[in-house]
Design an enzyme around this catalytic site. Sequence first.
Site, short mmCIF file in Angstrom:
data_model
loop_
_atom_site.label_atom_id
_atom_site.label_comp_id
_atom_site.label_asym_id
_atom_site.label_seq_id
_atom_site.Cartn_x
_atom_site.Cartn_y
_atom_site.Cartn_z
N LYS A 134 0.88 -1.17 0.00
CA LYS A 134 0.00 0.00 0.00
C LYS A 134 0.92 1.21 0.00
O LYS A 134 1.64 1.46 0.95
CB LYS A 134 -0.91 0.02 1.22
CG LYS A 134 -1.77 1.28 1.26
CD LYS A 134 -2.57 1.39 2.53
CE LYS A 134 -3.09 2.81 2.71
NZ LYS A 134 -3.79 3.01 3.97
N GLY A 176 -7.59 9.03 10.18
CA GLY A 176 -7.84 9.15 11.61
C GLY A 176 -8.83 10.22 12.01
O GLY A 176 -9.10 10.40 13.20
N ALA A 221 -9.45 5.55 4.61
CA ALA A 221 -9.18 6.71 5.47
C ALA A 221 -10.39 7.57 5.77
O ALA A 221 -11.13 7.99 4.88
CB ALA A 221 -8.08 7.61 4.90
N GLY A 222 -10.56 7.82 7.04
CA GLY A 222 -11.58 8.77 7.47
C GLY A 222 -12.96 8.18 7.68
O GLY A 222 -13.86 8.88 8.14
N ASN A 265 -9.42 1.65 9.82
CA ASN A 265 -8.47 1.38 10.90
C ASN A 265 -8.91 2.09 12.19
O ASN A 265 -9.46 1.46 13.09
CB ASN A 265 -7.07 1.80 10.49
CG ASN A 265 -6.00 1.37 11.47
OD1 ASN A 265 -4.82 1.46 11.23
ND2 ASN A 265 -6.39 0.87 12.65
N THR A 266 -8.74 3.40 12.22
CA THR A 266 -8.95 4.15 13.46
C THR A 266 -10.32 3.90 14.10
O THR A 266 -10.41 3.63 15.31
CB THR A 266 -8.79 5.66 13.20
OG1 THR A 266 -7.50 5.88 12.62
CG2 THR A 266 -8.91 6.45 14.47
#
Lengths: 67, 257, 388
Positions: free
Chosen positions: B98, B159, B185-186, B207-208
């Site tokens: 990635k 994040g 992301a996000g 993820n976050t």
Amino acid sequence: MKVFINDKEHSFDVNELEVSALLKELGIKPDGLVIELDNNVLTFNDFNTNLVKDGSRLELIRIFGGG
Amino acid sequence: MKDNLKIADKIFNNRLFLGTGKFPSLKSLKDSIEVSEVEMVTVALRRVDVEKQDEGIISAIDRTKQVLLPNTSGARNAQEAVRLAKLARAAGCGNWIKLEITPEPRFLLPDPIQTLEATKILVAEGFIVLPYMNADPVLAKLLEEAGAAAVMPLGSPIGSNRGLKTIDSVKIIIEQSNIPVVVDAGLGAPSDASLAMEIGADAVLVNTAIAIARDPVGMAKAFSDAVRAGRLAYISGLPLKSIQANASSPKEGVPVV
Amino acid sequence: MPLALKKVCQLFSDVFREYDYKKIKGLISEQKVSEEGILRILEKAGSLIQLNFEDLLFLLHPDSKKYIQEVQKIAHKLTIQRHGKVIKFYAPVYLSNECCNSCIYCGFNIKSPIVRKTLSIDEIEQEIKAIKELGIQHILAVSGESRGKIKFPYLSDACSLLAKKFPSTSIEFAPMELDEYKHLFDIGIEGVVSYQETYNTELYAKYHPAGPKKSMPNRLNTLDRAGQAGMRFVGLGALLGLSELAIETFFMALHARYLEKKYWRTSVNLSFPRIRPSETGFIPPYSVSDEELFYTIAILRLFLPDSNLVLSTREAPETRDVAVLYGINQMSAGSKTQPLGYTETKEELHAGNQFYIADNRTPEQIAKKLESFGYDPVFKDWDAGFRE
């Protein structure tokens, strides 16, 4: 000899050391570890056959969590 | 016909990909992976703290069930990213990468020019490249042309949990892309992930939102379910949104009361 | 059957291989057409949401045709939204009617008794002068296929000359190799037109029994090569009437969408040539009515809002003027379809019905007519000089 590991200076009482032995000394498990020795990428198989000398620079890198 | 996702030479049944950063413990990561049944996880490469002797997270991952997708986080330009990719390959991570080149630390937005350059280099070196990018449709085509195996447009900054702010651009990318589109992301809530799937994304990376939830394992399952629901809605044909009412009961035969 | 074009394919022939003609015919006939279904698709298209192949199959079912008025409304709206009311004019210039192929419907066919002519550079200069007097600025250089009699250096020189004299020059030659297209692009050619004639493999073989044109895969991939060479425009089309209209339309749409997504810097043009009975006794087996033509134009406009839809002087004035309301945004004007035709018209060079001109209005006359119903005919839309 003085070597740089992740930019930090470390001293050892010998003139040279196999990478695998160095890891043992530091108590670092070789699994999933990749090492850059003086800008050469070493994989697990190379640890026994490569020597660390005075002035060597090592990057010890491992897989950690990330997104 | 099964609705699987094919990226490069691998087939995925689960369209949720999981990032492994910021989990409170190795166990919570392992359980999250297990419960959500994800088939692709991202990892990062970091310097070993010689004093701490941290073993990393590799033990939480079952390489027979999950594809390892190391990222080049930390790289600020193509050269650094290429170096990290090679280190990842040397670490036994396989040849999937990635590509994450984020020179600016506050928003961690990806550098499009360095990302394109690194993609070309890494594709030539035999990597399967999944570049993280801002939701720029032209960049997506350039990356596709450069040989990327999929594109990963961001929903909002890493994040930030702000959701699919880039939805209009992502829709264009989805329409124009010949390769899979993975929104990354996000995404802050399962509804964000579901929305991304409803508009036709091939997969999402989260993820976050999972790692910092009070119960990451529960959240991982929630996201996995949401992704499945969103995808099913997409292939079932979502109706258009309308300003007016469109009666769902028949118009004829209304009883006179 | 995967109807979404979501893979990186090498060439169009690879995509084409996965779509069986009979299967598409079956899928079209299986559609259950309802007013609700039509309105749903029209709302989707009108909201600028890209139609998918399922939507297209629905529109291709014979029962959908009766909604032509509703379809026209949205097609018209979309055309204006994406292309304004601009109608771009162009004209063909026939460089040569030599041809070694044996297309059974065409007057250029190797057995045809027409007098063969290839323009000299001087004669091309004469044609250029005459075309300029008509006001036309966008040119389509056309020729038959003959590697023996029409050699590449000649075509290159002709193209070079035309590209110098006109702001935009495209070509409609026999399929060429990638390096040939690259060379032509470098000397100023902007677009490549290549009609598949028919996407029905069996019928294609029947209609093109001999000569290089016999090879269907090579022809299928012509526009890929043009796209790879960096051409700004690629033009496709089927000779409407050679095979079943609905299925042909599907394949035209498939080809266009593939090109649009793969050669994303390139515009895609679609043409709608209706085949005519020819002097050799060929009768089109699947004749297309005016209404069917308009409907086809409109649904392709819905499916491909950004493409250019082209109708040539093959069609009568009334047909062409109405077609604009269904989505046509490019027209040839003042055309001559024989070598040296702008300078002089020779009967022996007239190659028959496929080259018949039904709209003989001057470009001015057509422009006036279009202006009268609010359209904006444009003679010069682009200048290749920007590329330097």
